[in-house]
Design an enzyme around this catalytic site. Sequence first.
Site, mmCIF file in Angstrom:
data_model
loop_
_atom_site.group_PDB
_atom_site.id
_atom_site.type_symbol
_atom_site.label_atom_id
_atom_site.label_comp_id
_atom_site.label_asym_id
_atom_site.label_seq_id
_atom_site.Cartn_x
_atom_site.Cartn_y
_atom_site.Cartn_z
ATOM 1 N N CYS A 117 0.868 -1.176 0.000
ATOM 2 C CA CYS A 117 0.000 0.000 0.000
ATOM 3 C C CYS A 117 0.906 1.227 0.000
ATOM 4 O O CYS A 117 2.121 1.111 -0.031
ATOM 5 C CB CYS A 117 -0.947 0.004 1.182
ATOM 6 S SG CYS A 117 -0.157 0.413 2.721
ATOM 7 N N ASP A 306 1.401 7.420 13.055
ATOM 8 C CA ASP A 306 0.267 8.150 12.475
ATOM 9 C C ASP A 306 0.330 9.668 12.745
ATOM 10 O O ASP A 306 -0.523 10.409 12.258
ATOM 11 C CB ASP A 306 -1.064 7.582 13.006
ATOM 12 C CG ASP A 306 -1.318 6.170 12.501
ATOM 13 O OD1 ASP A 306 -0.668 5.749 11.530
ATOM 14 O OD2 ASP A 306 -2.166 5.472 13.101
ATOM 15 N N ARG A 398 -10.961 9.053 4.221
ATOM 16 C CA ARG A 398 -10.748 7.795 4.959
ATOM 17 C C ARG A 398 -10.565 8.062 6.443
ATOM 18 O O ARG A 398 -10.651 7.168 7.266
ATOM 19 C CB ARG A 398 -9.519 7.057 4.417
ATOM 20 C CG ARG A 398 -9.697 6.593 2.997
ATOM 21 C CD ARG A 398 -8.587 5.667 2.596
ATOM 22 N NE ARG A 398 -8.512 4.569 3.545
ATOM 23 C CZ ARG A 398 -7.417 3.845 3.765
ATOM 24 N NH1 ARG A 398 -6.313 4.120 3.106
ATOM 25 N NH2 ARG A 398 -7.416 2.869 4.651
HETATM 26 N N1 EPU Z 1 3.973 -6.402 9.985
HETATM 27 C C1 EPU Z 1 4.532 -7.549 9.470
HETATM 28 N N2 EPU Z 1 3.776 -8.682 9.465
HETATM 29 C C2 EPU Z 1 2.499 -8.722 9.952
HETATM 30 C C3 EPU Z 1 1.940 -7.524 10.474
HETATM 31 C C4 EPU Z 1 2.711 -6.383 10.489
HETATM 32 O O1 EPU Z 1 5.673 -7.564 9.031
HETATM 33 O O2 EPU Z 1 1.857 -9.789 9.922
HETATM 34 C C5 EPU Z 1 4.778 -5.155 10.014
HETATM 35 C C6 EPU Z 1 4.148 -4.069 9.146
HETATM 36 O O3 EPU Z 1 4.540 -4.180 7.802
HETATM 37 C C7 EPU Z 1 4.669 -2.811 9.811
HETATM 38 C C8 EPU Z 1 4.702 -3.194 11.295
HETATM 39 O O4 EPU Z 1 4.727 -4.632 11.314
HETATM 40 O O5 EPU Z 1 5.965 -2.555 9.373
HETATM 41 C C9 EPU Z 1 3.528 -2.720 12.125
HETATM 42 O O6 EPU Z 1 2.304 -2.976 11.452
HETATM 43 P P1 EPU Z 1 0.912 -3.197 12.200
HETATM 44 O O7 EPU Z 1 0.429 -4.571 11.880
HETATM 45 O O8 EPU Z 1 1.031 -2.818 13.623
HETATM 46 O O9 EPU Z 1 -0.008 -2.148 11.440
HETATM 47 P P2 EPU Z 1 -1.533 -2.352 11.139
HETATM 48 O O10 EPU Z 1 -2.143 -3.151 12.223
HETATM 49 O O11 EPU Z 1 -1.718 -2.801 9.745
HETATM 50 C C10 EPU Z 1 -2.415 -0.274 12.472
HETATM 51 C C11 EPU Z 1 -3.220 0.956 12.138
HETATM 52 C C12 EPU Z 1 -2.373 1.902 11.323
HETATM 53 C C13 EPU Z 1 -1.157 2.288 12.161
HETATM 54 C C14 EPU Z 1 -0.379 1.014 12.544
HETATM 55 C C15 EPU Z 1 0.811 1.272 13.440
HETATM 56 C C16 EPU Z 1 -5.475 0.111 12.078
HETATM 57 C C17 EPU Z 1 -6.684 -0.222 11.286
HETATM 58 N N3 EPU Z 1 -4.416 0.548 11.408
HETATM 59 O O12 EPU Z 1 -2.056 -0.859 11.218
HETATM 60 O O13 EPU Z 1 -3.148 3.068 11.071
HETATM 61 O O14 EPU Z 1 -0.315 3.135 11.433
HETATM 62 O O15 EPU Z 1 -1.261 0.102 13.222
HETATM 63 O O16 EPU Z 1 0.409 1.911 14.600
HETATM 64 O O17 EPU Z 1 -5.494 0.009 13.296
HETATM 65 C C18 EPU Z 1 -3.768 5.028 9.944
HETATM 66 O O18 EPU Z 1 -4.744 5.106 10.707
HETATM 67 O O19 EPU Z 1 -3.406 5.964 9.187
HETATM 68 C C19 EPU Z 1 -2.990 3.784 9.914
HETATM 69 C C20 EPU Z 1 -2.193 3.440 8.903
#
Ligand code: EPU
Length: 398
Positions: A117, A306, A398
């Site tokens: 993304c 964020d 969004r």
């Molecule tokens: N990651 C992996 N493998 C996984 C999951 C994550 O390598 O299976 C990596 C990601 O690529 C990233 C890091 O771990 O480098 C952290 O990612 P995370 O999974 O925590 O992010 P997310 O859950 O997809 C949520 C928020 C994001 C926010 C991030 C970090 C929601 C819906 N989204 O994303 O919000 O930036 O946590 O705090 O809760 C936003 O609102 O603008 C937004 C992007």
Amino acid sequence: MEKLLIKGGNQLSGKITCSGAKNAALPMIASTILSDEKVTLKNLPYLQDITTMFELLGSMGADILLDEDMNFTIQSNNLKDIEARYELVKTMRASILVLGPLLAKYGKARIALPGGCAIGSRPVNYHLDSLKQMGAEIVLKNGYIEASAKNLKGADIRFDGVTVTGTENLMMAATLAEGKTTLLNVAKEPEIADLADMLNSMGAKIDGAGSDKITIQGVEKLSGTSFEIPADRIEAGTYLAAAAVTKGDIKIEGINPNRLMKVIDKLINTGAKVDYDEDSISFSMSNDIPDPVDITTAPFPEFPTDMQAQFSVINAISSGTANIYETIFENRFMHILELNRMGCDISVNGNHAIIKGVKSLYGAEVMATDLRASASLILAGLCAKGETVVDRIYHIDR
Ligand code: EPU
């Protein structure tokens, strides 16, 4: 094509309240799948991602009702279709949040594999590896995650990396699993504790959400509930940053300052005066020009990724040089090139941005790339000389 036209140079002042937190609301909507009963969610934010999540649940067969007080009641019993199609997943990666609930309640799920993304590659391997440890069988086929499990079983799981939606997916899945699940190395974001509060109000047995160890004792079923979504800490932080760049004087009501302490600390370091009590934050910019502040993004309670783009703008008009290190997403500096078109002096080397403060920014036509990047362009427009036109504002919706 809709655009935003911003006439810069006005000081922001006044009182404002924030909407409900987007990143709390999304997993809460997904969690309604776990119950056959009606769940009412109050204070949902009016945002495109929320509509997309409702579209996703609606496409599976959930009933969604909006009442005159703008509360949504969702009943997700007997879903006919347990699939999240690519058309929806590609517009919102948080669609992955239905995976855990579908597996726990229906024993199967088919979810389009989210690709890259605007802010990075964002794989979901931590979600999948952990669900496998609970007994799920998962295959990747034709761009889809195909998951099945007769009965999810409680397990001791240590995440390989900290993930917000991964923690939420596993926490939701474990509520209906057989036995006890322990999750270690979990995300501690406030939205995780919010989700646990909601699930516990439905009869789940979750302990420790908000710390780095969560235990979940599986139960037979979850009931309905009525739950109010707390205010959005990133929206609050964005208003504070807007006040910082316009030498503003504002009060944000209905927000718990403990959710954004690192942001408040950094604002104080810029020379701002910040006062708070348990549910409001008052801000005034006493410094004529903000002092630069170095930032390293990291999981909660550290500085949130964020808020990184918004602080790029504060630093861009500061009295010195600041360093920003983005450690969460590998490609979250897309706003920098647009900001430089408005007169900022920022160079990027990998995950490190060096921001040299300039005397003033000037309006320009700029393009939004993701939701927080859009916010930073609006902040730059608010403090720039002349007019700024922000294109691709669907990111802001969004
Ligand atoms: N990651 C992996 N493998 C996984 C999951 C994550 O390598 O299976 C990596 C990601 O690529 C990233 C890091 O771990 O480098 C952290 O990612 P995370 O999974 O925590 O992010 P997310 O859950 O997809 C949520 C928020 C994001 C926010 C991030 C970090 C929601 C819906 N989204 O994303 O919000 O930036 O946590 O705090 O809760 C936003 O609102 O603008 C937004 C992007």
